[in-house]
Design an enzyme around this catalytic site. Structure first.
Site: not given
Ligand code: BES
Ligand code: ZN
Ligand code: MN
Length: 499
Positions: A272, A279, A290, A353
């Protein structure tokens, strides 16, 4: 692995290593008392001289002890007797694992299991001691040109029990612990492989290999053309920027005829990057984890198949990469999900999601008794619960309780977060039925509310494992959680007469 139970006194047991414990304040465990007697007060003398420590987790290995049949004697500090319960028991077994590995033991006899007073004691202590020890012997050497010389895989484990009547229950616990550990190892390996190896295609191949090794287990892999045909535009929107082909993997374990299956759906984002909503660089490597939701459900079905439980279990894994490129989905794009509902993608980093919602819609066709999705879904979950507990959100209190109870008894714990209309309202979009992110706080909950829009007709729970699936820092690696909790949940389901 060969597991045996024994009511033999510790001084008489024949083994490469006898494991016993001492509490603080000259308080000896059951086995330590016995050894102290047969060995002329040896344990009391060692304590008096300060040669062994009763502090929790400290340990000392003795060789060539007279008057016992064991080749070695491992003495572990158990801390305060009044505070010694299952968490302390796990910690002490971790130390035992270190000594077992350093001495490359082929077999050992664990008498610490006599110290757990929780009921049913032998069952819980046997399960936990084997799981903890096998888990701590795990190593990931697949990508090293030279494997570290630490590997140790004992062939025989003896578990001490107080009464012969407990033998059958304890043997069952050993078998379950063995299967759960094997499932955790599968999950840990998959998690630890880097994204240049562990692609969606690799996950599909591994699933096929696992399906071949157990009875009543089958697999079906859908390629991108098939995914398109199913109308999974939300899932496909995530893989748009990647050259790696996406896969939809399903596995079916049939151990209970025509009964309704339990369905587990696992997030399989093999890397991801965030996509166009890229990111930040620090720790981005950890986004190879992920796909730990996928790894968890694959590990769980392997454990269930190994135990040949009388239950039907299906797993569904949407697997793809999330990358930016000239063909990647853009923020503001609107897509139509398999359910027909439209989604405004305001942030391409909220991709989990997007792949899960279509997998959940697809899973309706299995008419699940319960459906549970497992995903490293939100950073907000780590803020809320840290690294100790998995978050549970559900549209069904009964299911949520079953999961949390399974977490307690397998000591792989979870905690419920709320859902509700007020959170769901945060997903409002001006341009589609709803957006893929919720403005405002409660990020883990709004993510669950998004998934809830696709599971209205099912008894569903969502597990956010962002905090529990892997560890960062110098012990960086996949944990194999929550394979124990989910396997425990399925074991409990398989014991239900009416289901
Ligand atoms: N895979 C990530 C979630 C994540 C981030 C898990 C860091 C463990 C450590 C997910 O796909 C993600 O990026 N979620 C975002 C959602 C946001 C954009 C609403 C997040 O948590 O920042
Ligand atoms: Zn993710
Ligand atoms: Mn993500």
């Amino acid at each position: 692995m060969n597991y045996m139970t024994s009511t033999e006194s510790p001084s008489k047991i024949s083994t490469d290593c006898l494991i016993i414990g001492i509490y603080k304040d000259n308080n000896l465990s059951i086995a330590a008392k016995d050894i102290d007697k047969t060995c002329d007060g040896l344990i009391t003398k060692l304590i008096k001289n300060g040669d062994v420590s009763p502090m929790l987790g400290e340990h000392q290995m003795l060789h060539f002890v007279n008057n016992i049949n064991a080749k070695r004697l491992l003495i572990l500090g158990l801390g305060d007797r009044s505070k010694f319960s299952i968490n302390e028991f796990k910690k002490v077994n971790e130390s035992a694992a270190i000594a077992i590995r350093n001495n490359k033991l082929n077999n050992f006899a664990n008498y610490l299991t006599l110290e757990i007073k929780d009921k049913p004691n032998t069952y819980i202590s046997a399960r936990q001691s084997i799981e903890v020890i096998l888990n701590n012997l795990y190593q990931f050497n697949e990508m090293k040109s030279k494997a570290t010389d630490y590997s140790c895989s004992p062939k025989k484990i003896i578990i001490a029990i107080s009464k012969k009547e407990n033998a059958n229950k304890t043997k069952l616990a050993c078998e379950q612990a063995d299967a759960i550990s094997a499932g955790m190892n599968i999950a840990r390996d998959l998690g630890n492989f880097p994204a240049n190896i562990c692609t969606p295609t690799f996950l599909a191949k591994k699933s096929q290999e696992i399906a071949k090794s157990y009875r009543n287990l089958s697999v079906k892999v859908h390629d991108e053309a098939a995914i398109k045909k199913l109308g999974m535009r939300s899932f496909l929107s995530v893989t748009e920027g990647s050259k790696e082909p996406a896969k939809l993997i399903e596995m079916h374990y049939k151990g209970a005829g025509s009964k309704q299956p339990i369905v587990l759906v696992g997030k399989g984002v093999t890397f991801d990057t965030g996509g166009i909503s890229l990111k930040p660089s620090p720790a981005m490597d950890e986004m190879k984890y992920d796909m730990c939701g996928a790894a968890t459900v694959i590990g769980t079905i392997a454990a269930v198949a190994k135990l040949q439980l009388p239950v039907n279990l299906t797993i569904v894994v949407p697997a793809c990469e999330n990358r930016p490129s000239s063909s990647a989905t853009l923020p503001g794009d609107v897509i139509k999900s398999m359910s027909g509902q439209t989604i405004e993608i305001l942030n391409t980093d909220a991709e989990g999601r997007l792949i899960l919602c279509d997998a959940l819609t697809y899973s309706e066709k299995f008419k699940p008794k319960y459906i549970i999705d497992v995903a490293t879904l939100t950073g907000a979950c780590v803020v809320a619960l840290g690294h100790h507990r998995t978050a549970v959100m559900s549209n069904c209190d009964e299911l949520s309780k079953l999961i949390i109870n399974a977490g307690e008894s397998s000591v792989d714990r979870a905690w419920a977060l709320p859902m509700g209309d007020e959170y769901e309202a945060q997903l409002k979009s001006n341009f589609a039925d709803f957006a893929n992110i919720g403005g405002g706080g409660g990020g883990s909950i709004t993510a669950a509310c998004f998934l809830g829009k696709f599971t209205k007709n099912m008894k569903w729970a969502h597990l956010d494992i962002a905090g529990t699936a892997w560890i960062s820092g110098d012990k960086k690696g996949s944990t194999g959680r929550p394979v124990p909790m989910l396997t425990e949940f399925i074991i409990n389901q398989s014991n239900e007469k009416s289901s």
